[in-house]
Design a protein around this motif. Structure first.
Motif, short mmCIF file in Angstrom:
data_model
loop_
_atom_site.label_atom_id
_atom_site.label_comp_id
_atom_site.label_asym_id
_atom_site.label_seq_id
_atom_site.Cartn_x
_atom_site.Cartn_y
_atom_site.Cartn_z
N SER A 117 5.08 4.58 -8.32
CA SER A 117 5.96 3.64 -7.64
C SER A 117 7.30 4.29 -7.33
O SER A 117 7.71 5.25 -7.98
N VAL A 118 7.99 3.74 -6.33
CA VAL A 118 9.31 4.23 -5.96
C VAL A 118 10.22 3.05 -5.63
O VAL A 118 9.79 2.06 -5.03
N VAL A 119 11.48 3.16 -6.05
CA VAL A 119 12.50 2.15 -5.75
C VAL A 119 13.77 2.85 -5.32
O VAL A 119 14.26 3.75 -6.02
N LEU A 120 14.32 2.47 -4.18
CA LEU A 120 15.58 3.03 -3.70
C LEU A 120 16.73 2.07 -3.96
O LEU A 120 16.56 0.85 -3.92
N THR A 121 17.90 2.63 -4.24
CA THR A 121 19.10 1.80 -4.33
C THR A 121 19.55 1.44 -2.92
O THR A 121 19.12 2.03 -1.93
N GLU A 355 1.20 5.39 -2.71
CA GLU A 355 1.52 4.82 -4.02
C GLU A 355 2.59 3.73 -3.97
O GLU A 355 2.55 2.80 -4.76
N GLY A 356 3.55 3.85 -3.07
CA GLY A 356 4.62 2.87 -3.05
C GLY A 356 5.45 2.95 -1.79
O GLY A 356 5.38 3.92 -1.03
N TYR A 366 10.82 4.56 2.93
CA TYR A 366 10.25 5.77 2.33
C TYR A 366 8.96 5.39 1.63
O TYR A 366 8.90 4.40 0.90
N VAL A 367 7.93 6.19 1.85
CA VAL A 367 6.63 5.96 1.23
C VAL A 367 6.35 7.08 0.23
O VAL A 367 6.56 8.26 0.54
N LEU A 368 5.88 6.71 -0.93
CA LEU A 368 5.49 7.68 -1.96
C LEU A 368 4.00 7.96 -1.82
O LEU A 368 3.18 7.04 -1.88
N LEU A 369 3.65 9.23 -1.59
CA LEU A 369 2.26 9.64 -1.45
C LEU A 369 1.89 10.62 -2.55
O LEU A 369 2.76 11.29 -3.11
N ASN A 370 0.60 10.72 -2.81
CA ASN A 370 0.10 11.63 -3.83
C ASN A 370 -0.70 12.76 -3.21
O ASN A 370 -1.01 12.74 -2.03
N ARG A 371 -1.02 13.76 -4.02
CA ARG A 371 -1.86 14.91 -3.64
C ARG A 371 -1.25 15.72 -2.50
O ARG A 371 -1.79 15.72 -1.40
N GLY A 372 -0.21 16.55 -2.69
CA GLY A 372 0.67 16.53 -3.83
C GLY A 372 1.75 15.49 -3.64
O GLY A 372 2.03 15.04 -2.53
#
Length: 381
Positions: A117-121, A355-356, A366-372
Motif C-alpha cells: 500500500s501507499v499513502v501520500l501526504t 498494489e495501491g 501515484y500507483v504502487l506496482l510490484n515486480r519490481g
C-alpha cells in the motif's frame, strides 16, 4: 514474496531515519497501547432500497501470471530508465510512468519485495508504504519516504533512478558509501507488527492520523482498526470491531480503506461475480461505524480487490484492481445519484500487480506496482 532476487545478509547494523534497521526482524514486534471495541460497527439498512449503477463492463480478469517490469527484465535490479504504460481501453485514458524505483533488498535477499500500500501526504513530499515480511501473511512494517529529498537532492526520479536500490544493496552487504548512507536516511523504517494484509493503510486528512485495518476474512468476526504514529511508525491504538448490524447482516472486516477531505472513512467490498459495494463511516479512538452506501457498481474494475483511494482535487472515489481503475463522483455516490456516464474506467494491459493508489492534495496520482517494486505517476489525458 517476489522470487528471483539474490543478495547477501547485511554484515552490520546502522541507524537511519531514526530507527534501527534491526527492528525489521520478526522478533521486534510493536504493540498498540490501548483497545476499545465496537460490537455493531455496521448500520442497519433495507436491502430492497439498494440500487446498482449499470456502468459499462470493463472488467479485467486476474492474469494467469503476474508480469515483471520490462525494464527490470532488460536492465536487472538497478533500473535506470523509466517504464511507461498507456491505456488500452476505457473512457478515462491515462499514462503510467515510473517515478521512483523502490528498494528490493535492505537486509536479506528480496526482503523489501512485497509492498502492499501507499499513502501520500497532501503536499506530495512524503509517502508511507506498507510492506509484508517474507513468508508471512500479516507481519509487516511501514516505511516513510522523504520523496522531496529523494527526488530533488538525489535525482531518484530522473538522472539517478537506480540510486535507491544501489544504496540499499550496498547496505545489505555492509559496504555503504557516504552518499548511500545519506540516501537511506531519507527512509524512516518502522518496527514490525501485525499489519493485516497491508492493503488498507490510509491517512485521515482532517486528523492527520494514519490508520489501517486487519481482518480475519470471515463474515461477522472481529477485526481491528489500528492507528499508527506518523512520527514513530509504531501502532499506538487498536479498535476491535465487527461489521455486523442488529438486523443480522454481517460481512468480513474491510481490507481496503481511504478517507475523504471531510474525514469520513470508506471501503469497498466485492459482491457477486463482478459487482462492488461501498461503505462510508467513521474511524477514531472512540470506535468504528460504517453504513452501506445505497448505490453500487454493477461492474467493478477487475477480479482482484487491491485498493481504494480518494482524490480531494476532483472529489472522486477510486477503486483499484490489477491493470484497472474505476472512479465515481463522491457527492453523487453519497446521494445515490451516480449515473452510468459518471463512472470513469481506465484499463491497462501490463499484467503487473497494482498494489495501491494515492493522490497528492493537488490531484497528482501515484500507483504502487510490484515486480519490481516501483511508484508510478498516473496522468489522465
Amino acid at each position: 514474496m517476489v522470487k528471483g532476487i539474490k543478495w547477501v545478509m547485511a554484515g552490520s547494523l546502522m541507524v537511519f531515519g531514526g530507527v534501527m534497521a534491526s527492528e525489521l526482524g520478526p522478533a521486534q514486534t510493536a504493540q498498540a497501547a490501548s483497545t476499545v471495541k465496537t460490537r455493531y460497527a455496521l448500520g442497519n439498512y433495507q436491502a430492497k432500497k439498494f440500487k446498482w449503477v449499470q456502468n459499462k463492463n470493463e472488467y479485467v480478469p486476474h492474469p494467469k501470471a503476474y508480469a515483471w517490469s520490462m525494464t527490470y527484465q532488460k536492465q536487472g535490479t538497478f533500473q535506470t530508465q523509466p517504464m511507461t504504460y498507456t491505456t488500452r481501453r476505457g473512457n478515462a485514458p491515462a499514462t503510467l510512468t515510473t517515478d521512483l524505483y523502490l528498494p528490493v533488498t535492505v537486509q536479506s535477499s528480496g526482503d523489501w519485495g512485497n509492498p502492499q500500500s501507499v499513502v501520500l501526504t497532501k503536499n506530495g513530499r512524503t509517502a508511507y508504504v506498507g510492506y509484508l515480511a517474507t513468508g508471512t501473511t500479516s507481519t509487516g512494517w511501514i516505511v516513510k519516504y522523504d520523496l522531496a529529498k529523494l527526488r530533488q537532492k538525489f535525482g531518484a526520479s530522473s538522472g539517478h533512478m537506480a540510486l535507491i536500490r544501489q544504496a540499499t544493496n550496498a547496505y545489505s552487504k555492509g559496504k555503504s558509501a557516504s552518499q548511500q548512507k545519506t540516501v537511506m536516511a531519507a527512509m524512516q523504517i518502522g518496527s514490525t507488527f501485525d499489519i493485516g494484509h497491508g492493503q488498507s493503510l490510509a491517512l485521515n486528512p482532517r486528523t492527520q492520523q494514519l490508520w489501517l485495518s486487519r481482518t480475519s476474512g470471515e463474515d461477522g468476526r472481529y477485526g481491528s482498526a489500528v492507528q499508527v504514529s506518523t512520527r514513530t511508525l509504531r501502532p499506538v491504538r487498536t479498535v476491535d470491531y465487527r461489521l455486523v448490524n442488529k438486523t443480522g447482516a454481517k460481512l468480513a472486516v474491510n481490507s481496503t480503506l481511504t478517507f475523504d477531505k471531510r474525514g469520513y472513512a470508506y471501503f469497498s467490498s466485492y459482491s457477486g461475480k463482478r459487482s462492488l459495494r461501498v461503505y462510508r463511516g467513521t474511524m477514531s479512538k472512540k470506535g468504528v461505524h460504517f453504513n452501506l452506501v445505497m448505490q453500487g457498481l454493477k461492474y467493478r474494475p477487475g477480479q482482484t480487490h487491491q485498493s481504494i483511494a480518494y482524490n480531494a482535487k476532483n472529489d472522486r472515489l477510486y477503486f483499484v484492481s490489477d491493470d484497472a481503475i474505476s472512479s465515481v463522483p463522491l457527492a453523487k455516490l453519497n446521494r445515490s445519484k451516480v449515473k452510468p456516464k459518471n463512472v470513469k474506467a481506465t484499463v491497462f494491459a501490463s499484467s503487473r500487480e497494482f498494489e495501491g493508489l494515492s493522490f497528492s492534495g493537488g490531484g497528482q496520482a501515484y500507483v504502487l506496482l510490484n515486480r519490481g517494486p516501483e511508484l508510478m505517476r498516473l496522468t489522465f489525458r
